[in-house]
Scaffold this motif. Structure first.
Motif, PDB file in Angstrom:
ATOM      1  N   UNK A   1      15.547   8.775  -4.429  1.00  0.00           N
ATOM      2  CA  UNK A   1      15.415   7.472  -3.748  1.00  0.00           C
ATOM      3  C   UNK A   1      14.493   7.520  -2.534  1.00  0.00           C
ATOM      4  N   UNK A   2      14.590   8.578  -1.740  1.00  0.00           N
ATOM      5  CA  UNK A   2      13.716   8.709  -0.569  1.00  0.00           C
ATOM      6  C   UNK A   2      12.254   8.792  -0.977  1.00  0.00           C
ATOM      7  N   UNK A   3      11.976   9.471  -2.091  1.00  0.00           N
ATOM      8  CA  UNK A   3      10.592   9.585  -2.562  1.00  0.00           C
ATOM      9  C   UNK A   3      10.041   8.225  -2.949  1.00  0.00           C
ATOM     10  N   UNK A   4      10.839   7.417  -3.655  1.00  0.00           N
ATOM     11  CA  UNK A   4      10.366   6.075  -4.018  1.00  0.00           C
ATOM     12  C   UNK A   4      10.169   5.230  -2.767  1.00  0.00           C
ATOM     13  N   UNK A   5      11.090   5.315  -1.819  1.00  0.00           N
ATOM     14  CA  UNK A   5      10.935   4.596  -0.553  1.00  0.00           C
ATOM     15  C   UNK A   5       9.600   4.951   0.098  1.00  0.00           C
ATOM     16  N   UNK A   6       9.281   6.232   0.164  1.00  0.00           N
ATOM     17  CA  UNK A   6       8.030   6.656   0.793  1.00  0.00           C
ATOM     18  C   UNK A   6       6.806   6.235  -0.016  1.00  0.00           C
ATOM     19  N   UNK A   7       6.916   6.268  -1.335  1.00  0.00           N
ATOM     20  CA  UNK A   7       5.813   5.817  -2.186  1.00  0.00           C
ATOM     21  C   UNK A   7       5.517   4.337  -1.921  1.00  0.00           C
ATOM     22  N   UNK A   8       6.556   3.542  -1.780  1.00  0.00           N
ATOM     23  CA  UNK A   8       6.384   2.110  -1.519  1.00  0.00           C
ATOM     24  C   UNK A   8       5.753   1.840  -0.160  1.00  0.00           C
ATOM     25  N   UNK A   9       5.869   2.785   0.767  1.00  0.00           N
ATOM     26  CA  UNK A   9       5.418   2.555   2.140  1.00  0.00           C
ATOM     27  C   UNK A   9       4.150   3.307   2.530  1.00  0.00           C
ATOM     28  N   UNK A  10       3.449   3.895   1.565  1.00  0.00           N
ATOM     29  CA  UNK A  10       2.198   4.580   1.875  1.00  0.00           C
ATOM     30  C   UNK A  10       1.101   3.564   2.195  1.00  0.00           C
ATOM     31  N   UNK A  11       0.205   3.955   3.086  1.00  0.00           N
ATOM     32  CA  UNK A  11      -0.914   3.091   3.439  1.00  0.00           C
ATOM     33  C   UNK A  11      -2.210   3.891   3.453  1.00  0.00           C
ATOM     34  N   UNK A  12      -3.319   3.198   3.234  1.00  0.00           N
ATOM     35  CA  UNK A  12      -4.648   3.732   3.541  1.00  0.00           C
ATOM     36  C   UNK A  12      -5.128   2.829   4.671  1.00  0.00           C
ATOM     37  N   UNK A  13      -6.017   1.903   4.405  1.00  0.00           N
ATOM     38  CA  UNK A  13      -6.285   0.853   5.401  1.00  0.00           C
ATOM     39  C   UNK A  13      -5.251  -0.256   5.270  1.00  0.00           C
ATOM     40  N   UNK A  14      -4.861  -0.534   4.026  1.00  0.00           N
ATOM     41  CA  UNK A  14      -3.814  -1.498   3.734  1.00  0.00           C
ATOM     42  C   UNK A  14      -2.720  -0.791   2.944  1.00  0.00           C
ATOM     43  N   UNK A  15      -1.685  -1.513   2.601  1.00  0.00           N
ATOM     44  CA  UNK A  15      -0.636  -0.940   1.770  1.00  0.00           C
ATOM     45  C   UNK A  15      -1.227  -0.433   0.458  1.00  0.00           C
ATOM     46  N   UNK A  16      -0.805   0.742   0.028  1.00  0.00           N
ATOM     47  CA  UNK A  16      -1.322   1.294  -1.225  1.00  0.00           C
ATOM     48  C   UNK A  16      -0.774   0.543  -2.445  1.00  0.00           C
ATOM     49  N   UNK A  17       0.223  -0.285  -2.247  1.00  0.00           N
ATOM     50  CA  UNK A  17       0.724  -1.099  -3.354  1.00  0.00           C
ATOM     51  C   UNK A  17      -0.338  -2.050  -3.874  1.00  0.00           C
ATOM     52  N   UNK A  18      -1.348  -2.323  -3.036  1.00  0.00           N
ATOM     53  CA  UNK A  18      -2.439  -3.205  -3.454  1.00  0.00           C
ATOM     54  C   UNK A  18      -3.407  -2.512  -4.406  1.00  0.00           C
ATOM     55  N   UNK A  19      -3.325  -1.184  -4.518  1.00  0.00           N
ATOM     56  CA  UNK A  19      -4.212  -0.452  -5.424  1.00  0.00           C
ATOM     57  C   UNK A  19      -3.687  -0.581  -6.853  1.00  0.00           C
ATOM     58  N   UNK A  20      -4.486  -1.062  -7.787  1.00  0.00           N
ATOM     59  CA  UNK A  20      -3.999  -1.363  -9.140  1.00  0.00           C
ATOM     60  C   UNK A  20      -3.444  -0.168  -9.900  1.00  0.00           C
ATOM     61  N   UNK A  21      -3.934   1.022  -9.637  1.00  0.00           N
ATOM     62  CA  UNK A  21      -3.485   2.201 -10.383  1.00  0.00           C
ATOM     63  C   UNK A  21      -2.634   3.143  -9.537  1.00  0.00           C
ATOM     64  N   UNK A  22      -2.017   2.603  -8.498  1.00  0.00           N
ATOM     65  CA  UNK A  22      -1.214   3.460  -7.615  1.00  0.00           C
ATOM     66  C   UNK A  22       0.198   3.659  -8.135  1.00  0.00           C
TER      67      UNK A  22
END
Length: 322
Positions: free
Chosen positions: A9-30
């Motif tokens: 669960x902690x790993x998924x939490x951290x995956x959801x909260x990674x950023x580059x300039x913006x949230x990495x969730x915006x990257x289509x293949x992330x």
């Protein structure tokens, strides 16, 4: 054939909260997050950005536009899978809703050992990709219990919404230590959701929280410069954080951007707390927060801290990872 692995669960939490300039969730293949629960369960709530996997004639249907070979993380979850092996259950969660009106025919002694839905679907995916496929340990029951604020009923996410997604601080020690940036340290919602009770502020700026309360706030005022001396504060930081761990207080360590000074402070604490080398502690923080980048001056100070802890230099900071 790809591997089938657990995602904590902690790993998924951290995956959801990674950023580059913006949230990495915006990257289509992330991230490809797949929910294999029933439609009713999915509609009630699911993890943000998750897509429901439909089942037709006993066959799982992979959502359209999913290219598993290009996805960095493919994570599957159901309600409560806790093993990648076989688990108890004559029927999967898929069948529960479909057979609600049917007469119960199975006896307890007839229950078979079957894989959970997430494991079953995950095993299918391993045959069509070379990338690892992850199953969320404990499913939504565990994840939502820890991170209820990531539950949603929203199904479609527009690119601009993902661009604007405001990530939470990264979790370094589950439920105990978080690493973030100044704006997160000023956010009342984040404080409430993560139950933050103490701050380690490694920046020049002051936050409105814990002002004047030396028991809950440690403010190390240093510039974001390779010439800044954080080494002299490492022992103080470690003592403050150890004390709050004993008090079971949740600690947020932060600097202006959460990349350099605060990351170095967290690495120094882990080296002290776990009696680890710089290399091992660095690797842990890097795994949690992809964009951590203490400047060269701070890396040299962490090496000196390693010598203080272990009596010798152990880590080679000339390696490319640094």
């Amino acid at each position: 054939m790809a591997e089938l692995l657990f995602c904590e669960p902690t790993e998924l939490y951290n995956i959801l909260n990674q950023v580059s300039k913006l949230s990495r969730l915006a990257e289509p293949n992330y991230l490809c997050l797949l929910d294999v629960r029933s439609k009713r369960q999915y509609d009630e709530s699911h993890v943000i950005t998750a897509r429901r996997v439909k089942k037709k004639e006993n066959q799982y249907l992979i959502p359209e536009s999913v290219d598993l070979e290009c996805v960095r993380y493919c994570i599957v979850y159901d309600s409560n899978t806790s093993s990648l092996e076989l688990c108890m259950g004559g029927r999967g969660l898929w069948e529960e809703e479909e057979e609600e009106e049917k007469e119960e025919e199975e006896k307890e002694e007839d229950i078979e050992l079957l894989p959970g839905p997430a494991v079953e679907f995950g095993q299918i995916l391993t045959h069509i990709t070379r990338q690892p496929v992850y199953v969320l340990r404990g499913g939504t029951e565990c994840f939502s219990g820890l991170y209820h604020f990531f539950r949603t009923q929203k199904i479609i996410w527009m690119p601009q919404e993902l661009d604007a997604f405001q990530p939470y601080p990264i979790e370094i020690i589950p439920g105990k230590i978080f690493l973030g940036k100044f704006s997160q340290a000023c956010n009342a919602r984040i404080h409430k959701d993560l139950k933050i009770k103490a701050h380690v502020n490694v920046s020049m700026e002051a936050t409105p929280y814990f002002a004047g309360d030396a028991d809950k706030l440690l403010h190390i005022k240093i510039e974001d410069s390779s010439d800044s001396n954080l080494l002299n504060s490492f022992r103080h930081i470690c003592h403050f954080m150890e004390l709050h761990l004993q008090l079971e207080s949740v600690i947020l360590v932060f600097s202006t951007r959460g990349i350099s000074r605060s990351s170095a402070a967290v690495v120094a604490f882990l080296m002290h707390y776990n009696e680890e080398t710089l290399k091992r502690s660095w690797a842990h923080v890097k795994k949690c927060k992809n964009n951590m980048r203490p400047n060269r001056g701070l890396v040299a100070q962490l090496l000196e801290w390693e010598k203080i802890i272990h009596g010798e230099y152990i880590t080679d900071i000339t390696e490319p990872v640094y």
